[in-house]
Design a protein around this motif. Sequence first.
Motif, PDB file in Angstrom:
ATOM      1  N   CYS A 139      52.395  77.373  34.807  1.00 49.05           N
ATOM      2  CA  CYS A 139      52.350  77.201  36.258  1.00 49.05           C
ATOM      3  C   CYS A 139      53.780  77.101  36.781  1.00 49.05           C
ATOM      4  O   CYS A 139      54.617  76.396  36.214  1.00 49.05           O
ATOM      5  CB  CYS A 139      51.566  75.945  36.619  1.00 49.05           C
ATOM      6  SG  CYS A 139      51.609  75.542  38.389  1.00 49.05           S
ATOM      7  N   SER A 140      54.064  77.801  37.880  1.00 44.28           N
ATOM      8  CA  SER A 140      55.435  77.821  38.403  1.00 44.28           C
ATOM      9  C   SER A 140      55.884  76.460  38.927  1.00 44.28           C
ATOM     10  O   SER A 140      57.084  76.209  39.057  1.00 44.28           O
ATOM     11  CB  SER A 140      55.564  78.862  39.519  1.00 44.28           C
ATOM     12  OG  SER A 140      54.754  78.525  40.623  1.00 44.28           O
ATOM     13  N   THR A 141      54.940  75.574  39.218  1.00 42.24           N
ATOM     14  CA  THR A 141      55.311  74.230  39.656  1.00 42.24           C
ATOM     15  C   THR A 141      54.988  73.191  38.585  1.00 42.24           C
ATOM     16  O   THR A 141      55.060  71.989  38.849  1.00 42.24           O
ATOM     17  CB  THR A 141      54.586  73.849  40.966  1.00 42.24           C
ATOM     18  OG1 THR A 141      53.170  73.908  40.764  1.00 42.24           O
ATOM     19  CG2 THR A 141      54.980  74.783  42.094  1.00 42.24           C
ATOM     20  N   CYS A 143      52.171  72.197  37.319  1.00 39.35           N
ATOM     21  CA  CYS A 143      51.141  71.266  37.796  1.00 39.35           C
ATOM     22  C   CYS A 143      50.326  70.665  36.660  1.00 39.35           C
ATOM     23  O   CYS A 143      49.669  69.644  36.849  1.00 39.35           O
ATOM     24  CB  CYS A 143      50.227  71.958  38.809  1.00 39.35           C
ATOM     25  SG  CYS A 143      48.943  73.014  38.091  1.00 39.35           S
ATOM     26  N   CYS A 177      45.884  75.068  39.845  1.00 41.53           N
ATOM     27  CA  CYS A 177      46.213  74.908  41.270  1.00 41.53           C
ATOM     28  C   CYS A 177      46.106  76.201  42.065  1.00 41.53           C
ATOM     29  O   CYS A 177      46.166  76.176  43.302  1.00 41.53           O
ATOM     30  CB  CYS A 177      47.606  74.298  41.431  1.00 41.53           C
ATOM     31  SG  CYS A 177      48.961  75.443  41.027  1.00 41.53           S
ATOM     32  N   ASN A 188      64.082  75.904  35.822  1.00 44.08           N
ATOM     33  CA  ASN A 188      64.165  74.892  36.880  1.00 44.08           C
ATOM     34  C   ASN A 188      63.520  73.596  36.383  1.00 44.08           C
ATOM     35  O   ASN A 188      63.202  73.466  35.197  1.00 44.08           O
ATOM     36  CB  ASN A 188      63.480  75.386  38.170  1.00 44.08           C
ATOM     37  CG  ASN A 188      62.042  75.821  37.922  1.00 44.08           C
ATOM     38  OD1 ASN A 188      61.322  75.233  37.111  1.00 44.08           O
ATOM     39  ND2 ASN A 188      61.620  76.870  38.622  1.00 44.08           N
ATOM     40  N   TYR A 190      60.664  72.504  36.751  1.00 40.17           N
ATOM     41  CA  TYR A 190      59.225  72.570  36.500  1.00 40.17           C
ATOM     42  C   TYR A 190      58.866  73.074  35.106  1.00 40.17           C
ATOM     43  O   TYR A 190      57.694  73.324  34.827  1.00 40.17           O
ATOM     44  CB  TYR A 190      58.562  73.466  37.555  1.00 40.17           C
ATOM     45  CG  TYR A 190      58.774  72.983  38.974  1.00 40.17           C
ATOM     46  CD1 TYR A 190      58.287  71.747  39.397  1.00 40.17           C
ATOM     47  CD2 TYR A 190      59.483  73.760  39.881  1.00 40.17           C
ATOM     48  CE1 TYR A 190      58.488  71.303  40.688  1.00 40.17           C
ATOM     49  CE2 TYR A 190      59.694  73.320  41.179  1.00 40.17           C
ATOM     50  CZ  TYR A 190      59.195  72.092  41.579  1.00 40.17           C
ATOM     51  OH  TYR A 190      59.408  71.645  42.867  1.00 40.17           O
TER      52      TYR A 190
END
Length: 281
Positions: A139-141, A143, A177, A188, A190
Amino acid sequence: MKKAFETGIQQAKNAIENAEYILLGGGAGLSAAAGIEYGGKRFKENFASFIEKYRLTDMYSSGFYPFPTQEERWAYWAKHILINRFEPGATKLYRDLLRLVNGKNYFVMTTNVDSQFEKSGFAFDKVFEVQGNYGFLQCSTGCHNKVYYNESLVKEMVEKTVGCKIPSELVPTCPVCGGNMDPHLRINQYFVQDEKWYEWNQSYNTFLKESGGKKLVFLELGVGFNTPGIIRYPFEQMTYHNKNATLIRLNKENPEGAKENIDKTIAFTEDMQEVVSAIME
């Protein structure tokens, strides 16, 4: 120069032969020396249409390019992942490194994300890919704490790429998500450190604890100053604090090290394959 090289090779041979533990540190220069280069002819041959459309210059900087759509972004990344992770087999340089340390108590810390150590036969539980692996998505964030193997998806993306775009239905989305996905790379805050990541981290710390004060060789391979705090600086510090340690550094561009370790460091600027082959003779 030849005499200095031969002396260094003999010193490296002796250090490795007498070592109780060997810690390998693999950086980007290692895979480049093995033939997995991110620029030049290899880049131009594989990304001609992307170069023409986006004026990309190399695979490393292209990873940060702000593609306008997810379809374009994943068309690039699928090709990038395919040619660096799934297409290459085990390279000679990595296979030779395994032969060099085989039978020794070794561990690998690497910032490389191409699985060359694993492909070349290094024990799966002795290779800590601290920065992630091209073969997975997250997941790019971040989550949730899980990564997803992507080989079949990547190959389908490449097969169905038209005009530097993949079909919209192939764009990966997070199963939790519903947001965007990223390659599993530490780009990053995340970055997902899943359960397996923590197991490798614990194995690495255990290796460091067990090898403390012992005859330990730090074999540093192609590690520059992009992320020096992961391998380069810790290897320098641990060499300094262990009177029985030897640091063997293979680095064409940045062979210099801490002056405090000058008597414990063997540095080579020659071709990495040449050095490894000479040590094995």
